[in-house]
Design a protein around this motif. Structure first.
Motif, PDB file in Angstrom:
ATOM      1  N   GLY A  33       0.826  -1.212   0.000  1.00  0.00           N
ATOM      2  CA  GLY A  33       0.000   0.000   0.000  1.00  0.00           C
ATOM      3  C   GLY A  33       0.852   1.250   0.000  1.00  0.00           C
ATOM      4  O   GLY A  33       2.060   1.204  -0.263  1.00  0.00           O
ATOM      5  N   GLY A  34       0.211   2.372   0.284  1.00  0.00           N
ATOM      6  CA  GLY A  34       0.917   3.642   0.421  1.00  0.00           C
ATOM      7  C   GLY A  34       1.590   4.091  -0.864  1.00  0.00           C
ATOM      8  O   GLY A  34       1.291   3.613  -1.961  1.00  0.00           O
ATOM      9  N   CYS A  35       2.534   5.016  -0.696  1.00  0.00           N
ATOM     10  CA  CYS A  35       3.227   5.571  -1.859  1.00  0.00           C
ATOM     11  C   CYS A  35       4.103   4.538  -2.542  1.00  0.00           C
ATOM     12  O   CYS A  35       4.402   4.663  -3.725  1.00  0.00           O
ATOM     13  N   PHE A  71      -5.867   5.860   4.630  1.00  0.00           N
ATOM     14  CA  PHE A  71      -5.129   6.589   3.601  1.00  0.00           C
ATOM     15  C   PHE A  71      -5.150   5.919   2.234  1.00  0.00           C
ATOM     16  O   PHE A  71      -5.224   4.714   2.105  1.00  0.00           O
ATOM     17  N   CYS A  72      -5.030   6.782   1.252  1.00  0.00           N
ATOM     18  CA  CYS A  72      -4.904   6.354  -0.133  1.00  0.00           C
ATOM     19  C   CYS A  72      -3.791   7.262  -0.660  1.00  0.00           C
ATOM     20  O   CYS A  72      -3.694   8.417  -0.246  1.00  0.00           O
ATOM     21  N   ILE A  84       8.329  11.994 -10.170  1.00  0.00           N
ATOM     22  CA  ILE A  84       7.013  11.494  -9.764  1.00  0.00           C
ATOM     23  C   ILE A  84       6.834  11.804  -8.282  1.00  0.00           C
ATOM     24  O   ILE A  84       7.664  11.425  -7.460  1.00  0.00           O
ATOM     25  N   LEU A  85       5.789  12.523  -7.969  1.00  0.00           N
ATOM     26  CA  LEU A  85       5.524  12.876  -6.563  1.00  0.00           C
ATOM     27  C   LEU A  85       4.358  12.043  -6.052  1.00  0.00           C
ATOM     28  O   LEU A  85       3.487  11.645  -6.826  1.00  0.00           O
ATOM     29  N   CYS A  86       4.329  11.857  -4.754  1.00  0.00           N
ATOM     30  CA  CYS A  86       3.259  11.069  -4.164  1.00  0.00           C
ATOM     31  C   CYS A  86       2.839  11.707  -2.844  1.00  0.00           C
ATOM     32  O   CYS A  86       3.690  12.169  -2.079  1.00  0.00           O
ATOM     33  N   GLY A 404       0.140   2.051   4.075  1.00  0.00           N
ATOM     34  CA  GLY A 404      -0.834   3.104   3.798  1.00  0.00           C
ATOM     35  C   GLY A 404      -1.576   3.541   5.043  1.00  0.00           C
ATOM     36  O   GLY A 404      -2.714   4.005   4.978  1.00  0.00           O
ATOM     37  N   LEU A 405      -0.928   3.394   6.201  1.00  0.00           N
ATOM     38  CA  LEU A 405      -1.564   3.844   7.449  1.00  0.00           C
ATOM     39  C   LEU A 405      -0.937   5.164   7.878  1.00  0.00           C
ATOM     40  O   LEU A 405       0.148   5.535   7.426  1.00  0.00           O
TER      41      LEU A 405
END
Ligand code: SF4
Ligand code: SF4
Ligand code: SF4
Lengths: 434, 129
Positions: A33-35, A71-72, A84-86, A404-405
């Motif tokens: 998950g996450g970036c 989070f997403c 590329i940004l996240c 993604g937490l």
């Protein structure tokens, strides 16, 4: 699959073509998950300046009820930063997208006119909205929600851009359900390049769990424990803030404020007054330490302007500080005195001002990369302070971010609760690689 | 007997109650849209509303409710599953979803157990209440 939905949605804005795709289980297991997941999808999709796409990715635990599992991540190629940004999206956009049936959303192409994308579990459509050009994020949310019944509109989650995202700028950020997304500077402009004013989602699908009974017990116990220790947590947080000496934070966060939370977050670190979000800890730090704003009215005026124009307040603070320093040594021809909000507002309103170039462009143009690094390091170091009392905080934070937490979960929940919850939700063991 | 006391001033909008209720009833999955408690937003406040009786017709009183110095739309606080209000219905089958108190003994009201803020509290009230 459990935890994940196992599917991606691809939308081409040029022709309105929409396609559902299966995601390889291997990819989701390696990039939970996450970036990390968003950036890996961007790499596989060969996202670049010429082939720019917006990637949204939710983690295995998003929407499951694991504390802070809200989070997403959103990623895209930001031209002014040549990379590329996240950024993580707070509140409930990711869980809602998951209830539409998707872990990943890929948006490619460019719409012929301003549009918004509406996604449910039954359809995804590109809706032309030429009249929305120049609208503030709050106006867009209002227009979208009011085109449905009150109850249906209540469940729609929205990401949108303001005027700043409509033009080439390094500051154009995202707003989700009224909340400015920190660190999204430049991503709003990727929306703008695609003539995408907003994305609205509403899903009604289940999120399945592998070992539901075990999961339910883990979360029940964790919340019970949280409730018993809640006062201690708030004491710890206050001690950290006191140590950091942020008088502006004390001013902003006192009095008639209401605590608000992202989905499934007992901590509720977000604050509102009269229905409007207040600057959070990072933004308060940026405003007071980088821009040297000392009084609350000025800070709130600036934050309000950021909300209206869709400006990332972190990118604004970093760029503002760069200009202050560059002007001091006579490199940049600009008048910006530390703490002078009026000058800053004038620069924001002057669309040709250097401020809109963003920190990265300024660093390159004036060969001041070290200055930019020093400024961003200052923010990172302060954020680290919050986790100073936690053992192996760096590693644990990295795992949470990879899931993604929200890293703040570490302040209130034992790390192994999260790991056990992951295993119960997905039915898979979590292997942490260095 | 027991009742769930709702204090909307403590509600943070975290929706843990919706997740808990849906998991308790679906048993293997979560889905806030299938919960028998929904957190409705009215202006800057969140109102956790527990689904009550199912009615065949929408009411015609449409009054406003004043709490402190603020006025709220009564519909947002009303617990009825009425034809006008689609929030307490299964999104696919449209079957009304009514709170069954989760069985008051074990496992007890799931929404109360997962509410971290104290906005939902289980209270014992006299039986004649
Ligand atoms: S701690 Fe704050 S930012 Fe993190 S999930 Fe909770 S409410 Fe959201
Ligand atoms: S008591 Fe049980 S059925 Fe009723 S709203 Fe709470 S969780 Fe749902
Ligand atoms: S769990 Fe409690 S605090 Fe969270 S939304 Fe429900 S009632 Fe409000």
């Amino acid at each position: 699959m459990f935890g994940w939905q196992g599917k991606a949605l691809r939308v081409n804005l040029s022709n309105g073509f929409v396609e559902e795709e299966l995601i390889s289980e291997n990819l989701l297991e390696n990039y939970v998950g996450g970036c990390r997941l968003a950036k890996e999808v961007a790499r596989l999709e060969e996202v670049s300046a010429e082939k720019n796409k917006l990637i949204f990715a939710s983690g295995a635990l998003t929407g499951t009820g694991v504390p802070t599992g809200a989070f997403c991540s959103v990623a895209g190629y930001v031209s002014l930063q040549e990379d590329i940004l996240c950024a993580p999206l707070l509140l409930r956009f990711g869980p809602e997208l998951k209830c539409c049936g998707y872990d990943v959303l890929i948006i490619e192409g460019k719409a012929p006119e301003w549009c918004y994308l509406f996604i449910t579990d039954e359809e995804a459509k590109v809706i032309p909205v030429a009249e929305m050009e120049g609208y503030t994020p709050a106006e867009i949310e209002e227009v979208i929600r009011s085109s449905f019944s009150k109850w249906y509109g209540n469940d729609i989650r929205i990401i949108s851009i303001g005027k700043e995202g409509e033009q080439p700028s390094g500051l154009g950020g995202l707003v989700t359900d009224g909340l400015l997304v920190n660190y999204s500077g430049g991503l709003g402009n990727v929306f703008g390049e695609k003539r995408l004013k907003a994305i609205a989602v509403r899903g009604t699908l289940d999120i399945k769990l592998a070992k539901a009974a075990v999961f339910q017990k883990i979360i029940t116990d964790a919340i019970k424990d949280f409730r018993e220790k809640r006062n201690k947590l708030f004491e710890t947080v206050h001690t950290v803030f006191a140590r950091l000496e942020l008088p502006l934070s004390r001013e902003i966060h006192h009095g008639e404020i209401e605590k608000k939370a992202c989905l499934a977050c007992p901590i509720a670190c977000l604050h509102q007054r009269e229905g409007k979000f207040l600057p959070n800890f990072t933004v308060t730090f940026c405003f007071s330490e980088l821009l040297e704003i000392e009084n609350m009215e000025d800070a709130l005026t600036l934050y309000d302007l950021c909300e209206k124009r869709g400006i990332d307040p972190v990118a604004l603070s970093v760029t503002g500080r760069m200009l202050i320093e560059l002007a001091k040594v006579g490199k940049a021809d600009v008048t910006l005195t530390p703490g002078d909000t009026k000058q800053l507002v004038a620069l924001i309103e002057d669309e040709s001002s250097l401020l809109h170039k963003g920190g990265f462009w300024l660093a390159q143009h004036y060969q001041s990369e070290t200055l930019l690094q020093d400024i961003t390091k200052k923010i990172d170091t302060t954020r680290e302070e919050i986790f100073a009392q936690i053992e192996e905080a760096g590693k644990k934070k990295a795992v949470l971010e990879a899931l993604g937490l929200c890293p703040y979960a570490l302040l209130a929940f034992p790390y192994d609760v999260i790991i056990k919850a992951f295993e119960a939700a997905t039915g898979k063991a979590l292997e942490v690689k260095e | 007997m027991y009742r769930i006391k709702v204090d909307h001033t403590k509600c943070t909008g975290c929706r843990y109650c919706e997740l808990a209720c849906s998991l308790n009833h679906l048993t293997t999955a979560l889905n806030p849209k299938k919960a028998r408690i929904r957190v409705l937003r009215e202006k800057d406040r969140f109102f956790p509303v527990i689904s009550g009786p199912c009615t065949e017709a929408a009411c015609n009183i449409k009054i406003d409710i004043v709490i402190g110095d603020r006025t709220y739309d009564f519909c947002n606080l009303c617990r009825a599953v009425c034809p006008y209000k689609e929030v307490f219905k299964d999104p696919k089958t449209e079957t009304p979803l009514q709170c069954d108190f989760c069985g008051i003994d074990a496992p007890g009201p799931a929404c109360v157990k997962w509410c971290p803020s104290g906005a939902l509290v289980l209270e014992e009230v006299p039986a004649y209440y």
